[in-house]
Design a protein around this motif. Structure first.
Motif, PDB file in Angstrom:
ATOM      1  N   ILE A 225       0.837  -1.196   0.000  1.00 20.89           N
ATOM      2  CA  ILE A 225       0.000   0.000   0.000  1.00 20.89           C
ATOM      3  C   ILE A 225       0.875   1.249   0.000  1.00 20.89           C
ATOM      4  O   ILE A 225       1.884   1.312   0.710  1.00 20.89           O
ATOM      5  N   SER A 226       0.511   2.222  -0.819  1.00 20.50           N
ATOM      6  CA  SER A 226       1.296   3.458  -0.867  1.00 20.50           C
ATOM      7  C   SER A 226       1.064   4.257   0.414  1.00 20.50           C
ATOM      8  O   SER A 226       0.024   4.147   1.072  1.00 20.50           O
ATOM      9  N   GLN A 227       2.052   5.064   0.735  1.00 23.60           N
ATOM     10  CA  GLN A 227       1.993   5.864   1.958  1.00 23.60           C
ATOM     11  C   GLN A 227       0.734   6.735   1.987  1.00 23.60           C
ATOM     12  O   GLN A 227       0.040   6.804   3.005  1.00 23.60           O
ATOM     13  N   ASN A 228       0.425   7.406   0.880  1.00 19.25           N
ATOM     14  CA  ASN A 228      -0.722   8.313   0.864  1.00 19.25           C
ATOM     15  C   ASN A 228      -2.043   7.561   1.023  1.00 19.25           C
ATOM     16  O   ASN A 228      -2.936   8.010   1.741  1.00 19.25           O
ATOM     17  N   ALA A 229      -2.177   6.409   0.339  1.00 17.96           N
ATOM     18  CA  ALA A 229      -3.399   5.610   0.462  1.00 17.96           C
ATOM     19  C   ALA A 229      -3.590   5.170   1.906  1.00 17.96           C
ATOM     20  O   ALA A 229      -4.703   5.196   2.451  1.00 17.96           O
ATOM     21  N   TYR A 230      -2.506   4.770   2.528  1.00 18.78           N
ATOM     22  CA  TYR A 230      -2.516   4.273   3.906  1.00 18.78           C
ATOM     23  C   TYR A 230      -2.879   5.382   4.893  1.00 18.78           C
ATOM     24  O   TYR A 230      -3.765   5.233   5.746  1.00 18.78           O
TER      25      TYR A 230
ATOM     26  N   GLU B 147      -0.623  -3.767  -5.933  1.00 13.65           N
ATOM     27  CA  GLU B 147      -0.175  -2.420  -5.553  1.00 13.65           C
ATOM     28  C   GLU B 147      -1.403  -1.554  -5.283  1.00 13.65           C
ATOM     29  O   GLU B 147      -2.165  -1.251  -6.204  1.00 13.65           O
ATOM     30  N   ILE B 148      -1.580  -1.176  -4.017  1.00 10.43           N
ATOM     31  CA  ILE B 148      -2.679  -0.275  -3.643  1.00 10.43           C
ATOM     32  C   ILE B 148      -2.121   1.139  -3.692  1.00 10.43           C
ATOM     33  O   ILE B 148      -1.297   1.528  -2.867  1.00 10.43           O
ATOM     34  N   THR B 149      -2.536   1.892  -4.708  1.00  2.46           N
ATOM     35  CA  THR B 149      -1.929   3.203  -4.935  1.00  2.46           C
ATOM     36  C   THR B 149      -2.737   4.358  -4.369  1.00  2.46           C
ATOM     37  O   THR B 149      -2.224   5.455  -4.184  1.00  2.46           O
ATOM     38  N   ASP B 150      -4.026   4.111  -4.100  1.00  3.19           N
ATOM     39  CA  ASP B 150      -4.856   5.189  -3.551  1.00  3.19           C
ATOM     40  C   ASP B 150      -6.004   4.574  -2.758  1.00  3.19           C
ATOM     41  O   ASP B 150      -6.303   3.384  -2.898  1.00  3.19           O
ATOM     42  N   SER B 151      -6.622   5.394  -1.935  1.00  3.13           N
ATOM     43  CA  SER B 151      -7.812   4.959  -1.204  1.00  3.13           C
ATOM     44  C   SER B 151      -8.820   6.101  -1.249  1.00  3.13           C
ATOM     45  O   SER B 151      -8.445   7.272  -1.318  1.00  3.13           O
ATOM     46  N   VAL B 152     -10.095   5.733  -1.230  1.00  2.00           N
ATOM     47  CA  VAL B 152     -11.165   6.737  -1.237  1.00  2.00           C
ATOM     48  C   VAL B 152     -12.046   6.511  -0.012  1.00  2.00           C
ATOM     49  O   VAL B 152     -12.690   5.467   0.104  1.00  2.00           O
TER      50      VAL B 152
ATOM     51  N   GLU C  81       6.481   2.945   1.155  1.00  2.00           N
ATOM     52  CA  GLU C  81       7.553   3.815   1.659  1.00  2.00           C
ATOM     53  C   GLU C  81       7.876   3.419   3.100  1.00  2.00           C
ATOM     54  O   GLU C  81       6.982   3.407   3.959  1.00  2.00           O
ATOM     55  N   PRO C  82       9.150   3.116   3.396  1.00  2.00           N
ATOM     56  CA  PRO C  82       9.520   2.618   4.730  1.00  2.00           C
ATOM     57  C   PRO C  82       9.167   3.577   5.869  1.00  2.00           C
ATOM     58  O   PRO C  82       8.985   3.156   7.004  1.00  2.00           O
ATOM     59  N   SER C  83       9.077   4.874   5.557  1.00  2.00           N
ATOM     60  CA  SER C  83       8.806   5.859   6.625  1.00  2.00           C
ATOM     61  C   SER C  83       7.320   6.156   6.771  1.00  2.00           C
ATOM     62  O   SER C  83       6.945   7.137   7.421  1.00  2.00           O
ATOM     63  N   GLY C  84       6.461   5.309   6.195  1.00  2.00           N
ATOM     64  CA  GLY C  84       5.017   5.577   6.193  1.00  2.00           C
ATOM     65  C   GLY C  84       4.435   5.857   7.567  1.00  2.00           C
ATOM     66  O   GLY C  84       3.669   6.813   7.748  1.00  2.00           O
ATOM     67  N   ASN C  85       4.808   5.065   8.566  1.00  2.00           N
ATOM     68  CA  ASN C  85       4.249   5.266   9.903  1.00  2.00           C
ATOM     69  C   ASN C  85       4.795   6.517  10.578  1.00  2.00           C
ATOM     70  O   ASN C  85       4.110   7.138  11.391  1.00  2.00           O
ATOM     71  N   ILE C  86       6.029   6.901  10.242  1.00  2.00           N
ATOM     72  CA  ILE C  86       6.597   8.145  10.797  1.00  2.00           C
ATOM     73  C   ILE C  86       5.815   9.348  10.273  1.00  2.00           C
ATOM     74  O   ILE C  86       5.453  10.262  11.020  1.00  2.00           O
ATOM     75  N   VAL C  87       5.524   9.323   8.977  1.00  2.00           N
ATOM     76  CA  VAL C  87       4.739  10.409   8.370  1.00  2.00           C
ATOM     77  C   VAL C  87       3.327  10.413   8.952  1.00  2.00           C
ATOM     78  O   VAL C  87       2.760  11.478   9.254  1.00  2.00           O
TER      79      VAL C  87
END
Length: 203
Positions: free
Chosen positions: A9-14, A47-52, A163-169
């Motif tokens: 899952i992409s960082q933004n979708a998550y 690949e989950i690139t976005d979420s709505v 992105e490995p830093s997803g949870n930090i963001v």
């Protein structure tokens, strides 16, 4: 035989789906996942690139759901993306069951996309995140094989944040209470000037 499907899952979708749940902590919320399958036979990746974000009230009602899915499919289909899954956050903090609403919407998506994933927010993991420094998503992964089943003990081994830093963001967004800015389909149906694509969320 192909390899076992992995889910990324992409960082933004998550971040978008977690913020959606944080905005409505006293109600269940749900939404759909957009993306595509890559990697072919031996190492396929969804690949989950976005979420709505969809709803935070009466989330099982079919007419608004159908309106939302048509608009989402029209918009993302033009970009070559499909609805590849569904996410859900339960109303109660200590509820870790995938309920019938989630299963039914998951079934609907599965009919069109058999590799579909269902993600259920794990509130305990989310609450522990500031201290745990965990890199894996605060979600449980369910896939369908006859019925919806939790993958592994927590699903984390086959679900990763791109992105490995997803949870930090995510923690940064939580500390600045960015969830106030999230707009879901409920908001849009109440006031069509509110954009369910959330174009300014990450600017």
């Amino acid at each position: 035989m192909g390899g076992e499907m992995r889910y990324e899952i992409s960082q933004n979708a998550y971040i978008k789906l977690v913020l959606h749940a944080l905005k409505h902590t006293t109600s269940a919320v749900n939404g759909v996942l957009l993306g595509r399958v890559s990697g072919g036979g031996t190492s396929p990746v969804l690949e989950i690139t976005d979420s709505v974000p969809l709803f935070h009230s009466q989330i099982g009602l079919l007419p608004p759901l159908e309106i939302a899915l048509i608009q989402i499919e029209d918009y993302y289909g033009a970009q070559g993306l499909n609805i590849v899954g569904y996410y859900h956050a339960n109303e109660r903090f200590d509820d870790f069951e995938l309920n019938n609403v989630a299963k039914n919407i998951g079934d609907h998506i599965y009919r069109y996309f058999p590799q579909a994933a269902v993600l259920l927010l794990d509130n305990k993991k989310l609450e522990a995140l500031p201290k745990s420094k965990e890199r894996s998503p605060v979600m449980q992964l369910y896939t369908r094989n006859g019925s919806w089943k939790l993958v592994g003990s927590d699903g984390s081994s086959r679900l990763t944040i791109k992105e490995p830093s997803g949870n930090i963001v995510l923690l940064d967004y939580m500390s600045s209470e960015k969830w106030h800015n999230i707009i879901d389909f409920d908001d849009h149906l109440n006031d069509i000037s509110k954009d369910w694509l959330n174009p300014e969320l990450f600017t």
